[in-house]
Design an enzyme around this catalytic site. Sequence first.
Site, PDB file in Angstrom:
ATOM      1  N   ARG A   1       0.819  -1.220   0.000  1.00  0.00           N
ATOM      2  CA  ARG A   1       0.000   0.000   0.000  1.00  0.00           C
ATOM      3  C   ARG A   1       0.854   1.272   0.000  1.00  0.00           C
ATOM      4  O   ARG A   1       0.479   2.284   0.586  1.00  0.00           O
ATOM      5  CB  ARG A   1      -0.971   0.005   1.191  1.00  0.00           C
ATOM      6  CG  ARG A   1      -2.132  -0.961   1.043  1.00  0.00           C
ATOM      7  CD  ARG A   1      -3.089  -0.862   2.211  1.00  0.00           C
ATOM      8  NE  ARG A   1      -2.413  -1.182   3.452  1.00  0.00           N
ATOM      9  CZ  ARG A   1      -2.778  -0.776   4.655  1.00  0.00           C
ATOM     10  NH1 ARG A   1      -3.857  -0.030   4.786  1.00  0.00           N
ATOM     11  NH2 ARG A   1      -2.112  -1.107   5.727  1.00  0.00           N
ATOM     12  N   GLU A   2       1.982   1.243  -0.693  1.00  0.00           N
ATOM     13  CA  GLU A   2       2.846   2.433  -0.758  1.00  0.00           C
ATOM     14  C   GLU A   2       2.067   3.603  -1.371  1.00  0.00           C
ATOM     15  O   GLU A   2       2.277   4.766  -1.025  1.00  0.00           O
ATOM     16  CB  GLU A   2       4.078   2.165  -1.639  1.00  0.00           C
ATOM     17  CG  GLU A   2       5.027   1.105  -1.117  1.00  0.00           C
ATOM     18  CD  GLU A   2       4.651  -0.308  -1.570  1.00  0.00           C
ATOM     19  OE1 GLU A   2       3.514  -0.520  -2.055  1.00  0.00           O
ATOM     20  OE2 GLU A   2       5.506  -1.205  -1.432  1.00  0.00           O
TER      21      GLU A   2
ATOM     22  N   ILE B   1     -26.481   3.540  15.738  1.00  0.00           N
ATOM     23  CA  ILE B   1     -26.413   2.422  14.795  1.00  0.00           C
ATOM     24  C   ILE B   1     -25.440   1.334  15.236  1.00  0.00           C
ATOM     25  O   ILE B   1     -25.452   0.223  14.716  1.00  0.00           O
ATOM     26  CB  ILE B   1     -26.072   2.949  13.380  1.00  0.00           C
ATOM     27  CG1 ILE B   1     -27.078   4.035  12.963  1.00  0.00           C
ATOM     28  CG2 ILE B   1     -26.055   1.857  12.339  1.00  0.00           C
ATOM     29  CD1 ILE B   1     -28.535   3.603  13.001  1.00  0.00           C
ATOM     30  N   GLY B   2     -24.584   1.632  16.189  1.00  0.00           N
ATOM     31  CA  GLY B   2     -23.753   0.557  16.717  1.00  0.00           C
ATOM     32  C   GLY B   2     -22.339   0.957  17.054  1.00  0.00           C
ATOM     33  O   GLY B   2     -21.893   0.818  18.181  1.00  0.00           O
TER      34      GLY B   2
ATOM     35  N   GLU C   1     -18.712  -1.487  19.563  1.00  0.00           N
ATOM     36  CA  GLU C   1     -17.916  -2.194  18.536  1.00  0.00           C
ATOM     37  C   GLU C   1     -16.421  -1.870  18.594  1.00  0.00           C
ATOM     38  O   GLU C   1     -15.736  -1.935  17.576  1.00  0.00           O
ATOM     39  CB  GLU C   1     -18.480  -1.925  17.126  1.00  0.00           C
ATOM     40  CG  GLU C   1     -19.947  -2.330  16.976  1.00  0.00           C
ATOM     41  CD  GLU C   1     -20.539  -2.034  15.589  1.00  0.00           C
ATOM     42  OE1 GLU C   1     -19.791  -1.989  14.600  1.00  0.00           O
ATOM     43  OE2 GLU C   1     -21.777  -1.863  15.507  1.00  0.00           O
TER      44      GLU C   1
ATOM     45  N   GLU D   1     -30.343   5.267   6.364  1.00  0.00           N
ATOM     46  CA  GLU D   1     -29.835   6.604   6.114  1.00  0.00           C
ATOM     47  C   GLU D   1     -30.930   7.420   5.439  1.00  0.00           C
ATOM     48  O   GLU D   1     -31.629   6.929   4.574  1.00  0.00           O
ATOM     49  CB  GLU D   1     -28.631   6.497   5.181  1.00  0.00           C
ATOM     50  CG  GLU D   1     -28.066   7.831   4.811  1.00  0.00           C
ATOM     51  CD  GLU D   1     -27.448   7.818   3.425  1.00  0.00           C
ATOM     52  OE1 GLU D   1     -26.611   6.959   3.151  1.00  0.00           O
ATOM     53  OE2 GLU D   1     -27.832   8.672   2.633  1.00  0.00           O
TER      54      GLU D   1
ATOM     55  N   HIS E   1     -21.587  11.509   8.052  1.00  0.00           N
ATOM     56  CA  HIS E   1     -20.411  11.510   7.174  1.00  0.00           C
ATOM     57  C   HIS E   1     -19.645  12.824   7.244  1.00  0.00           C
ATOM     58  O   HIS E   1     -18.536  12.929   6.748  1.00  0.00           O
ATOM     59  CB  HIS E   1     -20.833  11.221   5.735  1.00  0.00           C
ATOM     60  CG  HIS E   1     -21.538   9.903   5.613  1.00  0.00           C
ATOM     61  ND1 HIS E   1     -22.908   9.796   5.724  1.00  0.00           N
ATOM     62  CD2 HIS E   1     -21.069   8.650   5.443  1.00  0.00           C
ATOM     63  CE1 HIS E   1     -23.240   8.520   5.609  1.00  0.00           C
ATOM     64  NE2 HIS E   1     -22.155   7.808   5.435  1.00  0.00           N
TER      65      HIS E   1
ATOM     66  N   CYS F   1     -25.908   6.508  10.356  1.00  0.00           N
ATOM     67  CA  CYS F   1     -25.053   5.315  10.266  1.00  0.00           C
ATOM     68  C   CYS F   1     -24.186   5.252  11.516  1.00  0.00           C
ATOM     69  O   CYS F   1     -24.354   6.052  12.434  1.00  0.00           O
ATOM     70  CB  CYS F   1     -24.197   5.408   8.996  1.00  0.00           C
ATOM     71  SG  CYS F   1     -23.400   3.842   8.556  1.00  0.00           S
TER      72      CYS F   1
HETATM   73  N1  GLN Z   1     -23.228  -1.366  13.137  1.00  0.00           N
HETATM   74  C1  GLN Z   1     -22.367  -0.812  12.138  1.00  0.00           C
HETATM   75  C2  GLN Z   1     -21.771   0.492  12.655  1.00  0.00           C
HETATM   76  O1  GLN Z   1     -22.443   1.165  13.374  1.00  0.00           O
HETATM   77  C3  GLN Z   1     -23.105  -0.518  10.857  1.00  0.00           C
HETATM   78  C4  GLN Z   1     -22.229   0.125   9.828  1.00  0.00           C
HETATM   79  C5  GLN Z   1     -22.777   0.117   8.435  1.00  0.00           C
HETATM   80  O2  GLN Z   1     -23.929  -0.086   8.240  1.00  0.00           O
HETATM   81  N2  GLN Z   1     -21.987   0.377   7.446  1.00  0.00           N
HETATM   82  O3  GLN Z   1     -20.671   0.853  12.313  1.00  0.00           O
HETATM   83 ZN    ZN Z   2     -24.867   2.476   7.701  1.00  0.00          ZN
END
Ligand code: GLN
Ligand code: ZN
Length: 758
Positions: free
Chosen positions: A17-18, A430-431, A483, A664, A693, A725
């Site tokens: 990955r240079e 979302i997690g 996570e 989303e 984002h 997200c």
């Molecule tokens: N549970 C994942 C997170 O929150 C979902 C991510 C995703 O849908 N791309 O990162």
């Molecule tokens: Zn998502």
Amino acid sequence: MTVKNSTIGYPRIGRNREWKKAIESYWKNECTEAQLHEQLEQLYIQQIAVQQEKGIDLIAVGDFSYYDHILDTAFMFNIIPKRFKQQNLSKLDTYYAMARGNEAAQACEMTKWFNTNYHYIVPEFADAEPTLVENRPLAYWKKAKEALNINGKPVLVGPATFILLGKGYEQKDVSTLFKQLTPLYVQVLKELEEAGVEWVQIDEPIFVTDQANDYWKEIDAFYQELAAAVNELKIVVQTYFESVTDYNKFVSLPVSGFGLDFVYDEGQNIAAIRQNGFPEDKHLFAGLIDGRNIWKGSLSEKQAFIEDLLTFVSEEKLVIQPSSTLLHVPVTVKSETDLDEQIKSGLSFAEEKLEELHLLIDLLQNKHEKVNQYEEELAKFLQSSSRLNSAVRSELANITDEDISRASTAERQLLQKKKFNLPLLPTTTIGSLPQTTEVRQNRLKWKQKQITDEQYDQFIQDEMKRWIKIQEEIGLDVLVHGEFERTDMVEYFGAKLDGMTVTKNGWVQSYGSRCVRPPVIYGDVSLSETMTVKESVYAQSLTEKVVKGMLTGPVTILNWSFPRVDLPRHEIMNQIGLAIRKEVKALEENGIEMIQVDEPALREGLPIKKEKREAYLHATVYAFKLATTDVRDTTQIHTHMCYSKFDDMIATISALDADVISIEASRSHGNIIASFENFHYDKEIGLGVYDIHSPRVPSVEEMIHNIDRALSVLDKQLFWVNPDCGLKTRNEKQVIEALTKMVEATNQYRKKVALQLN
Ligand code: GLN
Ligand code: ZN
């Protein structure tokens, strides 16, 4: 035998990955523009040199990029939106600003390249005044010639593909765009011819969709003009990823060669040749080596296929090559020093695929020695006992419809409302929570054995503990564990499931400098040890509130991995579904009764050909239900999807039968809401109320506005409030601020509703 071999394109990222490192250090101002050019040119020459060493006759040149080849094409034709032009940045900084945005202008849109996980920058044709800024293919051809004395095959994106993948034009403008671009392509080709180029490759993957049908007149006229403008220069129009939609029109284009994919066409391309023949005076560029997956294939079978092709085209006019550019596979198996030897003996990445091309030529010339060695290695892999798990196969065969159905939505809703007793408009996320440098550094130290398993576990637990507290303080209703233990939502499971493995250096470009390492599905997939119970149970033990269990679904795991090729995709998906089913069960048994199974890749797995979509959607529903239905009626299944193009899929989404879905929505400005006007969606749903984002923290008013808009068509009793997200890419401060405002917006909204009710 005079059959030749060729390549369509090659990974840009380098063995280590240079490429990524060089580009990112330029962005961080850690190297100068001149240094960046020097490093990338070196990488470009290296990638050509490897192909030369491996004995490729016609090497693709100029497929190299500083970011993305569609962006390069736009840039070369001066399709640069005003908002960037007016900033008067240097050429390179304008280029990167288009890709990434800056303070003064929003980045160009990015979208998926056909059905791959590569993303390209969408050209913006509104107000475009195409001119030729630079003959890029020529410059790259010259570099390769100077450094290595080869007459490479420059690659260009064809006008049909380039225009139809762009935006900002109406159907009626397509002819104009073709007319504007034609003289520019003509000039590029003439200059290539003058320089002494023999073959040029024009990529038109759009010909495998039905999008090009309406514009065949323009396409034909374009290629007529090109053909008229050059004499010696030979053009091959290259397609890939599927069978060409209109074979007869395609092979009647006035060019010298046609490139067809014989790996991903499901037999359609060869069927078309059998039925219609192949024009005698043209070259056939036959894609025989899988350009998108990582497995060795039987060379003798390929030899038989070539012999079949030779009944339609002469030896002099047959060129064999990968089915597509090798951009979508990792660089070399040699870097996989930790991988199981048996699995390794079945793998072929880009460098190895070049060797396969060479071996095929050997075979045609009756040289068998190396081929035998190759086939022996392959047999070692194919016969490996770790690939078959009869228990999984028979378990799957015995699943009945009853096994994958639950009580009615209404019944479940009633029971779950009672059980969880959540307020109106429950708030959740979302997690994932911020994956800070600290989190990543700890994981790295653990992998490099600088800290013990215990130390690492302790770190993850502390992080969970800290964030459970933060979430409680913010006042969220349903919490997540964060996570922190996961590098990636697919790789994490790929490393734990039997029948799957992960690589050390199997990187492929996903978008810009971002690379991913898709796991490898080499055998029957099954679960031997739970994967998420420990973390979920720990997080739940810290709070009175509900903590959602968090899993990735079978469709997404399959779509973001390199699958085996000896089983149909739906069977692999079902095996993964069955494994997740067991994980879901284990979570439930351990007191986790709200479980989210993410499927962000469900939509992007849609087949290119419309006629194949229904079967795909049907299979995804089956696999998802397999994963999620072995639970009590009171257990609430959530799912999450990242996209908002929804209208054509809403029935499928409903059929998944998840109790709650989060999607989303904030970037689509209400478009998504319209999809619910015509479809009665009776399950619970959370439309993202803010865009994660961007680092910008939205205001309470904006979020109230988004909730308001959603509730104009959705039932407030079924509505959840959440971000778009996962939050792993944002920093802690931004996340806390944004979520605090999200809860504040929800509270204000609840008051408003209460007033209305009084
Ligand atoms: N549970 C994942 C997170 O929150 C979902 C991510 C995703 O849908 N791309 O990162
Ligand atoms: Zn998502």
